[in-house]
Design a protein around this motif. Structure first.
Motif, PDB file in Angstrom:
ATOM      1  N   THR A  73     -12.707   2.655  20.486  1.00 39.56           N
ATOM      2  CA  THR A  73     -11.432   3.181  20.985  1.00 39.56           C
ATOM      3  C   THR A  73     -10.812   4.122  19.962  1.00 39.56           C
ATOM      4  OG1 THR A  73     -11.053   1.198  22.301  1.00 39.56           O
ATOM      5  CG2 THR A  73      -9.130   2.561  21.812  1.00 39.56           C
ATOM      6  N   ASP A  74     -10.762   3.689  18.711  1.00 43.81           N
ATOM      7  CA  ASP A  74     -10.188   4.526  17.653  1.00 43.81           C
ATOM      8  C   ASP A  74     -10.949   5.841  17.515  1.00 43.81           C
ATOM      9  OD1 ASP A  74      -8.384   2.485  17.148  1.00 43.81           O
ATOM     10  OD2 ASP A  74      -9.409   1.779  15.334  1.00 43.81           O
ATOM     11  N   GLY A  75     -12.281   5.770  17.554  1.00 41.97           N
ATOM     12  CA  GLY A  75     -13.088   6.984  17.428  1.00 41.97           C
ATOM     13  C   GLY A  75     -12.898   7.927  18.593  1.00 41.97           C
ATOM     14  N   MET A  76     -12.844   7.382  19.802  1.00 39.46           N
ATOM     15  CA  MET A  76     -12.654   8.201  21.005  1.00 39.46           C
ATOM     16  C   MET A  76     -11.302   8.912  20.952  1.00 39.46           C
ATOM     17  SD  MET A  76     -12.279   6.842  24.902  1.00 39.46           S
ATOM     18  CE  MET A  76     -10.784   5.966  24.438  1.00 39.46           C
ATOM     19  N   VAL A  77     -10.267   8.166  20.635  1.00 33.64           N
ATOM     20  CA  VAL A  77      -8.918   8.751  20.569  1.00 33.64           C
ATOM     21  C   VAL A  77      -8.856   9.813  19.477  1.00 33.64           C
ATOM     22  CG1 VAL A  77      -6.506   8.233  20.017  1.00 33.64           C
ATOM     23  CG2 VAL A  77      -7.774   6.754  21.581  1.00 33.64           C
ATOM     24  N   SER A  78      -9.451   9.517  18.340  1.00 35.11           N
ATOM     25  CA  SER A  78      -9.446  10.469  17.225  1.00 35.11           C
ATOM     26  C   SER A  78     -10.153  11.775  17.591  1.00 35.11           C
ATOM     27  CB  SER A  78     -10.113   9.831  16.011  1.00 35.11           C
ATOM     28  OG  SER A  78     -10.203  10.746  14.948  1.00 35.11           O
ATOM     29  N   LEU A  79     -11.329  11.675  18.200  1.00 34.95           N
ATOM     30  CA  LEU A  79     -12.062  12.887  18.582  1.00 34.95           C
ATOM     31  C   LEU A  79     -11.303  13.690  19.639  1.00 34.95           C
ATOM     32  CD1 LEU A  79     -15.719  11.538  18.717  1.00 34.95           C
ATOM     33  CD2 LEU A  79     -14.783  13.203  17.092  1.00 34.95           C
ATOM     34  N   ASN A  80     -10.718  13.014  20.611  1.00 36.75           N
ATOM     35  CA  ASN A  80      -9.966  13.722  21.648  1.00 36.75           C
ATOM     36  C   ASN A  80      -8.722  14.393  21.070  1.00 36.75           C
ATOM     37  OD1 ASN A  80     -11.705  13.304  23.815  1.00 36.75           O
ATOM     38  ND2 ASN A  80     -10.827  11.309  24.268  1.00 36.75           N
ATOM     39  N   ARG A  81      -8.044  13.724  20.146  1.00 38.24           N
ATOM     40  CA  ARG A  81      -6.867  14.341  19.502  1.00 38.24           C
ATOM     41  C   ARG A  81      -7.263  15.527  18.641  1.00 38.24           C
ATOM     42  NH1 ARG A  81      -3.609   8.920  17.897  1.00 38.24           N
ATOM     43  NH2 ARG A  81      -2.641   8.608  19.918  1.00 38.24           N
ATOM     44  N   ARG A  82      -8.390  15.383  17.940  1.00 39.89           N
ATOM     45  CA  ARG A  82      -8.865  16.489  17.108  1.00 39.89           C
ATOM     46  C   ARG A  82      -9.159  17.712  17.972  1.00 39.89           C
ATOM     47  NH1 ARG A  82     -14.457  15.770  14.126  1.00 39.89           N
ATOM     48  NH2 ARG A  82     -15.130  16.184  16.254  1.00 39.89           N
TER      49      ARG A  82
END
Length: 93
Positions: A73-82
């Protein structure tokens, strides 16, 4: 009979929430690129993947597979925000 109908409705709602959650949860604001989702694998680990190709994502030189649910979840959110930040800055993802 009525109890069985309620059980069926609850099962469908639970399944829908599970699919929604696995596909990235709430959508980003309109116009934002949501390019990464997460999925659970057969071995019960999680993978962050590119939603258009299905290919596991890479971050910091690491393939995002074999993760816990919270790490995915953290990785998905981080990549989408980036990607969203890059889009607003006029860069390509």
């Amino acid at each position: 009979m009525n109890a069985r109908i309620n059980d069926t409705v609850q099962e469908r709602q639970s399944l829908a929430i599970g699919v929604w959650d696995n596909e990235g949860g709430a959508q980003l604001p309109e116009g934002a690129d949501r390019q990464y989702g997460r999925r659970i694998e057969v071995d019960q680990t999680w993978t962050v993947y590119h939603v258009f190709t299905g290919v596991p994502a890479q971050a910091d030189g690491q393939t995002m597979t074999g993760l816990s649910r919270s790490k995915a979840t953290d990785g998905m959110v981080s990549l989408n925000r980036r990607n969203e930040a890059r889009r607003f800055a006029g860069q390509k993802p």
